[in-house]
Write an enzyme that holds these catalytic residues in place. Sequence first.
Site, PDB file in Angstrom:
ATOM      1  N   ASN A  68      41.262  40.504  47.110  1.00  0.00           N
ATOM      2  CA  ASN A  68      41.165  39.042  47.173  1.00  0.00           C
ATOM      3  C   ASN A  68      41.226  38.535  48.607  1.00  0.00           C
ATOM      4  O   ASN A  68      41.898  39.117  49.459  1.00  0.00           O
ATOM      5  CB  ASN A  68      42.285  38.408  46.342  1.00  0.00           C
ATOM      6  CG  ASN A  68      42.140  38.758  44.872  1.00  0.00           C
ATOM      7  OD1 ASN A  68      41.077  39.212  44.452  1.00  0.00           O
ATOM      8  ND2 ASN A  68      43.195  38.577  44.104  1.00  0.00           N
ATOM      9  N   HIS A 107      38.939  43.219  51.491  1.00  0.00           N
ATOM     10  CA  HIS A 107      37.697  42.452  51.631  1.00  0.00           C
ATOM     11  C   HIS A 107      37.859  41.264  52.575  1.00  0.00           C
ATOM     12  O   HIS A 107      37.112  40.292  52.483  1.00  0.00           O
ATOM     13  CB  HIS A 107      37.200  41.996  50.244  1.00  0.00           C
ATOM     14  CG  HIS A 107      36.690  43.134  49.405  1.00  0.00           C
ATOM     15  ND1 HIS A 107      36.438  43.024  48.055  1.00  0.00           N
ATOM     16  CD2 HIS A 107      36.376  44.422  49.740  1.00  0.00           C
ATOM     17  CE1 HIS A 107      35.989  44.196  47.593  1.00  0.00           C
ATOM     18  NE2 HIS A 107      35.949  45.052  48.595  1.00  0.00           N
ATOM     19  N   CYS A 126      30.118  38.009  68.517  1.00  0.00           N
ATOM     20  CA  CYS A 126      30.986  38.891  69.322  1.00  0.00           C
ATOM     21  C   CYS A 126      32.282  39.261  68.605  1.00  0.00           C
ATOM     22  O   CYS A 126      33.090  40.001  69.161  1.00  0.00           O
ATOM     23  CB  CYS A 126      31.296  38.257  70.686  1.00  0.00           C
ATOM     24  SG  CYS A 126      32.456  36.870  70.618  1.00  0.00           S
ATOM     25  N   ARG A 179      36.006  26.933  49.264  1.00  0.00           N
ATOM     26  CA  ARG A 179      36.874  27.901  48.568  1.00  0.00           C
ATOM     27  C   ARG A 179      38.242  27.968  49.245  1.00  0.00           C
ATOM     28  O   ARG A 179      39.272  28.078  48.589  1.00  0.00           O
ATOM     29  CB  ARG A 179      36.221  29.284  48.551  1.00  0.00           C
ATOM     30  CG  ARG A 179      35.094  29.383  47.520  1.00  0.00           C
ATOM     31  CD  ARG A 179      34.461  30.763  47.502  1.00  0.00           C
ATOM     32  NE  ARG A 179      35.405  31.809  47.180  1.00  0.00           N
ATOM     33  CZ  ARG A 179      35.231  33.098  47.484  1.00  0.00           C
ATOM     34  NH1 ARG A 179      34.150  33.491  48.112  1.00  0.00           N
ATOM     35  NH2 ARG A 179      36.131  33.989  47.157  1.00  0.00           N
ATOM     36  N   GLY A 196      43.444  42.819  37.214  1.00  0.00           N
ATOM     37  CA  GLY A 196      42.351  41.864  37.317  1.00  0.00           C
ATOM     38  C   GLY A 196      41.192  42.242  38.197  1.00  0.00           C
ATOM     39  O   GLY A 196      40.756  41.430  39.013  1.00  0.00           O
ATOM     40  N   THR A 197      40.666  43.452  38.017  1.00  0.00           N
ATOM     41  CA  THR A 197      39.430  43.786  38.728  1.00  0.00           C
ATOM     42  C   THR A 197      38.459  44.453  37.767  1.00  0.00           C
ATOM     43  O   THR A 197      38.871  45.257  36.932  1.00  0.00           O
ATOM     44  CB  THR A 197      39.677  44.692  39.961  1.00  0.00           C
ATOM     45  OG1 THR A 197      38.418  45.020  40.562  1.00  0.00           O
ATOM     46  CG2 THR A 197      40.416  45.968  39.612  1.00  0.00           C
TER      47      THR A 197
HETATM   48  P1  OAD Z   1      35.560  40.386  39.118  1.00  0.00           P
HETATM   49  O1  OAD Z   1      35.223  38.952  38.896  1.00  0.00           O
HETATM   50  O2  OAD Z   1      34.441  41.360  39.190  1.00  0.00           O
HETATM   51  O3  OAD Z   1      36.539  40.889  37.969  1.00  0.00           O
HETATM   52  C1  OAD Z   1      37.654  40.096  37.593  1.00  0.00           C
HETATM   53  C2  OAD Z   1      38.473  40.854  36.572  1.00  0.00           C
HETATM   54  O4  OAD Z   1      39.622  40.053  36.292  1.00  0.00           O
HETATM   55  C3  OAD Z   1      37.769  41.105  35.228  1.00  0.00           C
HETATM   56  O5  OAD Z   1      38.020  42.425  34.787  1.00  0.00           O
HETATM   57  C4  OAD Z   1      38.422  40.065  34.297  1.00  0.00           C
HETATM   58  O6  OAD Z   1      38.489  40.498  32.942  1.00  0.00           O
HETATM   59  C5  OAD Z   1      39.818  39.995  34.899  1.00  0.00           C
HETATM   60  N1  OAD Z   1      40.566  38.756  34.609  1.00  0.00           N
HETATM   61  C6  OAD Z   1      40.100  37.520  34.306  1.00  0.00           C
HETATM   62  N2  OAD Z   1      41.119  36.660  34.119  1.00  0.00           N
HETATM   63  C7  OAD Z   1      42.261  37.367  34.306  1.00  0.00           C
HETATM   64  C8  OAD Z   1      43.659  37.052  34.245  1.00  0.00           C
HETATM   65  N3  OAD Z   1      44.077  35.807  33.961  1.00  0.00           N
HETATM   66  N4  OAD Z   1      44.560  38.024  34.491  1.00  0.00           N
HETATM   67  C9  OAD Z   1      44.141  39.302  34.789  1.00  0.00           C
HETATM   68  N5  OAD Z   1      42.845  39.657  34.852  1.00  0.00           N
HETATM   69  C10 OAD Z   1      41.916  38.709  34.621  1.00  0.00           C
HETATM   70  O7  OAD Z   1      36.470  40.434  40.436  1.00  0.00           O
HETATM   71  P2  OAD Z   1      36.785  41.674  41.377  1.00  0.00           P
HETATM   72  O8  OAD Z   1      36.860  42.923  40.586  1.00  0.00           O
HETATM   73  O9  OAD Z   1      37.955  41.291  42.196  1.00  0.00           O
HETATM   74  O10 OAD Z   1      33.832  41.009  46.910  1.00  0.00           O
HETATM   75  O11 OAD Z   1      35.490  41.703  42.260  1.00  0.00           O
HETATM   76  C11 OAD Z   1      35.379  42.667  43.278  1.00  0.00           C
HETATM   77  C12 OAD Z   1      34.661  42.078  44.459  1.00  0.00           C
HETATM   78  O12 OAD Z   1      33.404  41.542  44.026  1.00  0.00           O
HETATM   79  C13 OAD Z   1      35.351  40.890  45.089  1.00  0.00           C
HETATM   80  O13 OAD Z   1      36.363  41.269  45.999  1.00  0.00           O
HETATM   81  C14 OAD Z   1      34.222  40.206  45.778  1.00  0.00           C
HETATM   82  C15 OAD Z   1      33.164  40.273  44.712  1.00  0.00           C
HETATM   83  O14 OAD Z   1      31.849  40.223  45.156  1.00  0.00           O
HETATM   84  C16 OAD Z   1      33.761  40.445  48.114  1.00  0.00           C
HETATM   85  O15 OAD Z   1      33.995  39.276  48.294  1.00  0.00           O
HETATM   86  C17 OAD Z   1      33.387  41.407  49.173  1.00  0.00           C
END
Ligand code: OAD
Length: 272
Positions: free
Chosen positions: A113, A137, A148, A81, A213-214
């Site tokens: 991210n 994160h 450690c 990644r 985008g979350t």
């Molecule tokens: P998700 O994959 O859960 O959500 C991604 C969001 O981005 C969704 O609402 C999509 O509709 C949206 N999306 C997709 N394409 C897009 C674009 N081109 N422009 C804007 N938005 C778009 O990702 P996160 O919410 O970031 O945790 O996930 C939260 C956490 O879950 C991450 O940080 C990670 C994961 O497990 C850890 O790694 C600790």
Amino acid sequence: MTTTATASGDLGAAIARAAAGLRTARRVMVFTGAGMSADSGIATFRDAMTGLWSQFDPQALATPAGFDADPPLVWGWYESRRQQVMLATPNAGHAAVAQLQRQRPGWQVVTQNVDDLHERAAAAAGVPPGQAPVHLHGSLFAARCHHCARPFSLPPGLPGEPADGRLLPPPRCAACGGPVRPGVVWFGEALPRAAWKQADAAARACDAMLVVGTSGVVYPAAGLPALTLSLGRPVWVVDPDAAGAGSHPQLHHLQGRAAEVLPLLAAAIASG
Ligand code: OAD
């Protein structure tokens, strides 16, 4: 009341309303998730079919127990990644956020991210280091000892891949000999304390929040927009999915991709 704009409908009008609100805001928290980097070719976690968690097992790859069970598998997955991120470039959405930050010192990015695309866009735009993104994160670029916690300097350049395709074990810590782990937060782990403090303070102090985008399902980060709303401040959401950032009734939705909506929003803010 929820406002939802679609590309085929009144997206332009909704962007103009958001721009009017954001233009006068002194402190703005830009809260980003995986969708922010989707237009750079980095997979999200929960999008159907393309999301990482639809193809890989989060228990095996994103928990301390998964790392203990198979360190080469987990280390190799994060290194691949990291390689993908290093080969990617910030998209027009990252550039628009950086441009807004350079013009407005009160704009703060808080991201879930683990890539460095906000940093690279900010460097290109000349954003001062004081406005560096808060990584809730962790980061793919901040490896540390699993035992450690001593930071480990990753070698410069792209992560290497063994010619025979076999997974390499993680490097060993110079201090204690423990295995080095990726510097990301796994399920069941606490968020980095300083980053959480900064994010919580920004969500409380901001005059407005811009969420990009979350899916809004991973807590405690997912609770930040509701915190800002509870203080009577507006929250706009940029996401192609109308359910992006959860279903709070007071969210204002700008429905579309980050690389499409954010440049339009930045231009509308600048033109007012
Ligand atoms: P998700 O994959 O859960 O959500 C991604 C969001 O981005 C969704 O609402 C999509 O509709 C949206 N999306 C997709 N394409 C897009 C674009 N081109 N422009 C804007 N938005 C778009 O990702 P996160 O919410 O970031 O945790 O996930 C939260 C956490 O879950 C991450 O940080 C990670 C994961 O497990 C850890 O790694 C600790």
